[in-house]
Motif scaffolding. Structure first.
Motif: not given
Length: 454
Positions: A27-38, A432-448
């Motif tokens: 939903h956002n072509e211009h936002v720059s995203i960085h993901m860091i993992d151990l 749970s996987l489903s609620q964790a994933a849903a929280s990610g979608v929710y926060l993504g939509e909020y940022f958009v």
């Protein structure tokens, strides 16, 4: 190394973070995203535990850490507010279900629809459960299995790579904030970001606690679920599993509540390694070449502690005491458990154990509440199925499900520090996987939305 700046940096590459990044990207072509993992990228996450052997990793275990997190393990998405977290209380039950539908749509975009979803809802069974003193919890389920889950998350990774900057095998050592910018010092260099999202799941609990304390945030109560893993005759629950693959049952008393978790018809019991502890865990029949004749599940009793350290010490004292520093898991026949006597041998037992455990008296090695909950539950279960639970049923001690300490966040998962967000299990809201994933979608939509408004 030169500093790199991004609009949004996500620490942790688990399920919540992936769905957040994917939603932002769409939903956002211009936002720059960085993901860091151990951990490592998905294709490099190999461990002997995946094949039922021992951990072959050097350092951190790739079975639990790396791109997709625990999403690579079984890939079981339960779409419900009945269990799996408190997301419905935080953002509303209908909104949560809507977000879960979006999660399922994304999984199906990448091939998840090759495995049909199913429902565990059964009105007749619910009514019978009420009469037996058991609540029947229901859900829509998309159970991908390890292989398909791996394929789906690999495809998601290929799509995300086009827009997301990844830093794997990277430890963020310090986080500081100056003006409106977060400064991250890591083993891969220094980075800055406008918004910082932490989605480190349960594996990053110690790290999270240290980092947020340095920023002036302190977590509150911590939940810990523990209980017996039960292995019984494969057809013993046939009367309540005729129309569903899994039934989730809950018993509530004044002094405890207990809920079945991870029910596996024709599954096996395997060893689970977490937080330096070894526990009995269920493996789904779909993950096996030769299904078992048994059925297994855990009966979890949740307890709340004032701090994460207190919860971990409690689990360590009990399960670590059982392990005795050598990965020991105890098994006991139900009849012996009832008679308060040790099981000497399981040779010739009607229910052939799928895990090689040490015979003994697990009842004497765990706090009384877990045995009491088990006996009360099995009594109600016998009423529900209309027959005694077989005396050769096997009880393994002790399984646990760990939860993150809960840090205060608002309705958009923002902490008391502006532009610092927690998502998924490390928020303490999802389990749970489903609620964790849903929280990610929710926060993504909020940022958009926030970007659009600006």
């Amino acid at each position: 190394m030169q500093s790199n700046h991004h609009d949004i940096t996500i620490i942790g590459a688990g399920v919540s973070s992936i769905f957040l990044a994917y939603t932002l990207m769409k939903h956002n072509e211009h936002v720059s995203i960085h993901m860091i993992d151990l951990g490592k990228e998905l294709s490099e996450r190999t461990c002997g535990l995946d094949e039922g052997g021992i951990c072959t990793c050097e350092g951190l275990c790739s079975k639990y850490i790396g791109f997709a997190g625990l999403g690579k393990s079984e890939g079981k998405f339960n779409y419900t507010n009945d269990f799996g977290g408190e997301l419905g209380r935080k953002i509303g039950p209908q909104n949560t279900l809507k977000l879960m539908r979006e999660v399922d749509n994304i999984l199906c975009e990448f091939g998840g629809d090759s495995i049909p979803s199913y429902s565990t809802k059964n009105e007749t069974l619910s009514s019978r459960g009420d009469e037996a003193g058991l609540k029947v919890l229901s859900t829509e389920v998309r159970h991908l299995g390890t292989r398909l889950a791996g394929d789906i998350f690999q495809e998601l990774y290929e799509v995300l790579k086009a827009r997301v900057t990844f830093s794997f095998e990277t430890c963020v050592e310090t986080i500081s904030k100056k003006d409106d910018t977060f400064h991250l010092k890591s083993t891969s260099g220094q980075f800055t970001t406008g918004k910082l999202v932490i989605g480190t799941g349960m594996s990053g609990s110690k790290w999270l606690k240290e980092q947020v304390a340095s920023l002036g945030l302190f977590p509150g109560k911590t939940r810990l679920d523990m209980g017996f893993r039960v292995e019984m005759k494969g057809d013993q629950l046939q009367s309540i599993l005729q129309d569903t693959f899994e039934t989730k049952l809950q018993i509530e008393r004044d002094s405890f509540s207990a809920t079945t978790y991870c029910m596996n018809p024709h599954g096996r019991i395997i060893r689970k390694h977490q937080h330096g502890l070894v526990m009995p865990d269920g493996q789904n029949a779909r993950e096996e070449d030769t299904p078992s004749a048994n059925l297994n599940f855990s009966l979890f009793v949740p307890r709340y502690f004032q701090s994460h350290d207190e919860a971990m010490k409690y689990a360590g004292d009990i399960i670590g005491g059982i392990n005795q520093g050598r990965g020991r898991i105890v098994v006991q026949r139900l009849q012996d458990f009832k008679c308060h006597r040790a099981t000497e041998s399981v040779e010739g037992n009607l229910i052939d154990p799928s895990l090689n455990a040490v015979c003994g008296n697990v009842r004497e090695e765990v706090p009384e509440v877990y045995g009491m909950a088990l006996m009360e539950f099995l009594g109600s279960l016998e009423t529900l199925i209309g027959e005694p639970v077989h005396p050769d049923t096997l009880l393994y001690g002790l399984d646990a499900k760990f939860h993150e300490p809960k840090l205060q966040t608002d309705e958009n998962f923002e902490t008391d520090i502006s532009n610092l967000f927690l998502v998924g299990d490390c928020s303490g809201e999802t389990h749970s996987l489903s609620q964790a994933a849903a929280s990610g979608v929710y926060l993504g939509e909020y940022f958009v939305r926030e970007t659009s408004n600006k």
